[in-house]
Write a protein that holds these residues in place. Structure first.
Motif, PDB file in Angstrom:
ATOM      1  N   THR A   1       0.831  -1.200   0.000  1.00  0.00           N
ATOM      2  CA  THR A   1       0.000   0.000   0.000  1.00  0.00           C
ATOM      3  C   THR A   1       0.866   1.251   0.000  1.00  0.00           C
ATOM      4  OG1 THR A   1      -1.580  -1.233   1.318  1.00  0.00           O
ATOM      5  CG2 THR A   1      -1.937   1.125   1.144  1.00  0.00           C
ATOM      6  N   TRP A   2       1.937   1.211   0.789  1.00  0.00           N
ATOM      7  CA  TRP A   2       2.867   2.344   0.819  1.00  0.00           C
ATOM      8  C   TRP A   2       3.436   2.584  -0.577  1.00  0.00           C
ATOM      9  CZ3 TRP A   2       8.252   2.143  -0.054  1.00  0.00           C
ATOM     10  CH2 TRP A   2       8.945   3.334   0.220  1.00  0.00           C
TER      11      TRP A   2
ATOM     12  N   ALA B   1       0.950   6.439  -6.862  1.00  0.00           N
ATOM     13  CA  ALA B   1      -0.164   7.340  -7.133  1.00  0.00           C
ATOM     14  C   ALA B   1       0.336   8.779  -7.241  1.00  0.00           C
ATOM     15  CB  ALA B   1      -1.224   7.213  -6.047  1.00  0.00           C
ATOM     16  N   ALA B   2       1.261   9.147  -6.328  1.00  0.00           N
ATOM     17  CA  ALA B   2       1.800  10.504  -6.357  1.00  0.00           C
ATOM     18  C   ALA B   2       2.551  10.745  -7.659  1.00  0.00           C
ATOM     19  CB  ALA B   2       2.716  10.722  -5.156  1.00  0.00           C
ATOM     20  N   ARG B   3       3.289   9.722  -8.125  1.00  0.00           N
ATOM     21  CA  ARG B   3       4.059   9.878  -9.356  1.00  0.00           C
ATOM     22  C   ARG B   3       3.111  10.030 -10.542  1.00  0.00           C
ATOM     23  NH1 ARG B   3       6.455   4.908 -10.415  1.00  0.00           N
ATOM     24  NH2 ARG B   3       5.114   4.768 -12.253  1.00  0.00           N
TER      25      ARG B   3
ATOM     26  N   VAL C   1      -6.176   4.791  -4.109  1.00  0.00           N
ATOM     27  CA  VAL C   1      -5.362   3.838  -3.364  1.00  0.00           C
ATOM     28  C   VAL C   1      -6.187   3.175  -2.274  1.00  0.00           C
ATOM     29  CG1 VAL C   1      -3.316   3.590  -1.915  1.00  0.00           C
ATOM     30  CG2 VAL C   1      -3.254   5.126  -3.858  1.00  0.00           C
ATOM     31  N   LEU C   2      -7.233   3.855  -1.834  1.00  0.00           N
ATOM     32  CA  LEU C   2      -8.003   3.380  -0.681  1.00  0.00           C
ATOM     33  C   LEU C   2      -8.591   1.991  -0.916  1.00  0.00           C
ATOM     34  CD1 LEU C   2      -9.030   4.278   2.130  1.00  0.00           C
ATOM     35  CD2 LEU C   2     -11.158   4.930   1.003  1.00  0.00           C
ATOM     36  N   ILE C   3      -9.268   1.828  -2.072  1.00  0.00           N
ATOM     37  CA  ILE C   3      -9.960   0.550  -2.317  1.00  0.00           C
ATOM     38  C   ILE C   3      -8.976  -0.598  -2.534  1.00  0.00           C
ATOM     39  CG2 ILE C   3     -11.508  -0.657  -3.919  1.00  0.00           C
ATOM     40  CD1 ILE C   3     -12.986   2.130  -4.112  1.00  0.00           C
ATOM     41  N   PRO C   4      -7.956  -0.437  -3.421  1.00  0.00           N
ATOM     42  CA  PRO C   4      -6.968  -1.525  -3.496  1.00  0.00           C
ATOM     43  C   PRO C   4      -6.278  -1.775  -2.164  1.00  0.00           C
ATOM     44  CG  PRO C   4      -6.410   0.286  -5.010  1.00  0.00           C
ATOM     45  CD  PRO C   4      -7.724   0.618  -4.412  1.00  0.00           C
TER      46      PRO C   4
END
Lengths: 270, 405
Positions: free
Chosen positions: B207-208, B214-216, B227-230
């Motif tokens: 997740t980290w 996601a930021a990239r 990111v929350l759901i995965p």
């Protein structure tokens, strides 16, 4: 003086001679229709009616406490009005969060106290909105930010923090921050009132340029020189009411109301 | 006139009189050095007196000094321990067990107090009248009653208000609440469970990584992938899959009555529960005020500027308010963490075997008071300095760069 008007401010004239180039359109982009607002029991706005057309440059002046800041703060819902309608770009302001966010995206605002984010660099201040609100790719946001920093003539300060800049530079960054959102309307809430006299000019120069490009602007200010050279309309407010509204030429030369004459004589005496 | 100007330290003008003579004791630098010498001298004298006095008294009473007793058999039992411990073990081991008990209650307490404190602190700023008032009442009630009294209160609640084990409350089958503490079913540990724990750790790591990715992607395209759901899927899915791969063990140790008490399952003792409750709720009240103060310290213009850009409320909090509030929150928060850790020594009052309680018994049995107190002091000092060092590092990590404005 009792009105809280700095005598020095009226003597500063913007250096750019402003030919009022782009004619304003017919389309009304902001309409205030019988707007009333109270702070507790204090009736701060009384039956405000005002139409602003696309490309129109409106200067709002008046003694302090007359409600002029409150008017423009109602336009992007920093304050809530209690009666009447405010319609921005065809959207009526209600409690609908989505509508408010859409309007704020399209209406830039510059504050008296700059309100830059002190924990972010100048560049980060500029790209925060585009990245998180407009979902712009970072590279594109940075390019846009650098373009507007060039426009306000401080590209070399991009990596500094707001605390390292002078007041005039901070206010120019704040203007650039709003412009990065590519707004169609800009609101200025006494943008030069917190500045030293020699910094007022650099900020006014930026605003004059913006006006000449045809940006729709509402500017609360005591800078009568600015009003005279760029405004299409000057609105004079007192005690929560619009007392008089006219072209700057007419209003300054030939005020119709006694209250306006009083106010003008007080700031022109100095 | 000339005399006047030179006395003020102005560069000697041509033809002006030499500086006025005065006692060297009036020199600022001489005085500074003198004060320091006097202070150090006083500290050394008092220290020497204390040490000398102690040694003389110990010699007079024929008490042997030294840490040799740590290797001797302790001979007393403690009610709970994180590590294996029996009365046949040494004093060193009982002190270690006590320290681990202190760390256990402190770490869980710090985490819970931070969570509760942050929620109450933000709730006190709420526009909702009821929520704000309830939070105020909580803060005022908790921080104005001595902690020791609160510990007695919670301990009494558990001891008096809860029934005997035979009539234990059983809100869910197999979960028992009694005046002997809280007992609940616990899986019989097999490979499958170890794998499940590894799955949890893996989920955290992935997740980290997803968050960084996601930021990239947001930087490149402007769109931030969810990111929350995965993340939730990973946290549930990975442990389950690994647990199944490990043979899907299902044996669960359910507590049951045997004689006068329960047998099996896992348990939380009434002492630990009372101490944790007291420390957490008490410290949370202070943390709530710190969080509230931190958020209020950020000028309201920051919120206005952020919403004027069109940012949503949550993003305003995350991107603009919190980063600025944290700079104000962290230093006093560190003090609260230290307070909680040191306040855990009140455990002795309700019989939780923490470091002070075990050291106290050791001192009583061996008479090695100086060494015992020295161990307690050195241990708390080490723990406190470690917390401080970590929080100072975190503070400098988030510190405001580029001066203040």
């Amino acid at each position: 003086m009792s009105n809280g008007i700095e005598p020095t401010q009226t003597t500063v004239e913007p250096s750019v001679d402003a030919p009022k180039t782009p004619a304003m359109g017919e389309e009304v982009v902001i309409r205030l229709d019988n707007v009333n607002k109270w702070f507790g029991h204090f009736h701060v706005l009384k039956d405000i009616n005002l139409d602003v057309r696309r490309g129109e440059r409106v200067v709002v002046c008046g003694p302090s406490g007359s409600g002029k800041s409150t008017v423009i703060r109602c336009i992007n819902r920093l304050e809530e009005h209690q009666q009447g309608d405010i319609i921005v770009n065809g959207v009526t302001l209600t409690n609908d969060v989505k509508a408010i966010e859409a309007i704020r995206k399209d209406v830039g605002m510059v504050f008296q106290s700059f309100n830059l984010f002190p924990h972010l660099t100048v560049l980060e201040n500029l790209i925060l909105g585009p990245i998180w609100v407009n979902k712009t790719p970072r590279k594109e946001a940075v390019d846009t930010a650098m373009y507007y920093l060039e426009r306000v003539k401080i590209p070399e300060q991009a990596s500094k923090y707001p605390g390292q800049l002078s007041g005039g530079q901070q206010q120019r960054v704040a203007i650039a921050r709003s412009l990065c959102m590519k707004p169609s309307i800009m609101l200025f809430d006494e943008p030069t009132s917190a500045l030293d006299p020699e910094m007022i000019k650099e900020v006014l120069d930026v605003m004059v340029e913006l006006a000449q490009e045809g940006m729709t602007m509402i500017c609360v200010t005591h800078e009568m020189g600015f009003a005279r050279s760029v405004a299409d309309t000057v609105v004079f407010m007192a005690d929560g009411q619009i007392v008089e509204k006219n072209s700057p030429k007419e209003l300054f030369a030939n005020p119709q109301e006694e209250r306006t004459r009083q106010f003008l004589s007080q700031i022109i005496q100095h | 006139m000339a005399d006047h100007s030179s006395a003020r330290g102005a560069p000697a003008a041509k033809g002006s009189a030499p500086p006025r003579k005065t006692s060297f004791l009036n020199d600022q630098r001489v005085r500074g050095v003198l004060y320091q010498i006097l202070t150090i001298g006083a500290v050394v004298a008092v220290g020497w007196y204390l040490v000398h006095n102690t040694l003389t008294n110990l010699a007079a009473r024929d008490i042997a000094t030294g840490f040799g007793f740590l290797d001797r058999e302790a001979g007393f039992d403690i009610s709970e321990s994180v590590i294996e411990y029996s009365p046949a073990d040494t004093y060193g081991r009982v002190l270690l067990a006590g320290l681990l008990n202190t760390l256990k209650v402190s770490i869980i307490g710090i985490v819970l107090a931070t969570l509760i404190g942050t929620i109450i602190g933000i709730a006190r700023l709420s526009n909702n009248w009821l929520v704000a008032k309830l939070s105020s009442v909580y803060v005022e009630a908790m921080r104005n009653v001595p902690l020791l009294l609160q510990l007695f209160f919670w301990y009494a609640i558990i001891g008096v208000a809860l029934p005997h084990p035979r009539e234990a409350l059983e809100p869910v089958e197999g979960w028992f609440l009694s005046n002997r503490g809280f007992r609940f079913p616990y899986p019989v540990w097999e490979t499958g469970w170890t794998l499940a724990v590894i799955g949890l750790v893996l989920a955290a790591v992935i997740t980290w990584w997803l968050n960084k990715r996601a930021a990239r992607i947001q930087g490149e395209t402007g769109r931030r992938p969810n990111v929350l759901i995965p993340g939730i899927a990973l946290f549930i899915g990975l442990p389950v899959i690994l647990w199944a791969l490990g043979g899907a063990p299902t044996a669960i140790d359910v507590p049951e009555m045997a004689g006068f008490n329960f047998r099996g399952g896992a348990s939380v003792s009434p002492e630990f529960a009372a101490l944790l409750l007291g420390l957490t709720l008490y410290t949370a009240a202070f943390i709530a005020e710190i969080v509230r103060g931190g958020i209020l310290s950020v000028h309201y213009g920051q919120t206005e500027a952020a919403v004027a850009l069109g940012l949503k409320r949550g993003l305003v909090m995350r991107l603009v308010l919190l980063p600025q509030a944290l700079r104000v929150i962290i230093p006093p928060l560190t003090s609260q963490y230290l307070n909680l850790t040191k306040n855990s020594s009140l455990a002795i009052a309700i019989g939780y075997p923490d470091l002070v309680a075990t050291a106290n018994t050791s001192i009583n049995q061996t008479g090695q008071a100086v060494e015992g107190v020295a161990i307690i002091m050195a241990t708390y000092l080490t723990v406190s300095l470690s917390i401080s060092a970590f929080m100072n590092w975190y503070n400098s990590y988030i510190a405001l760069r580029g001066g203040r404005s």
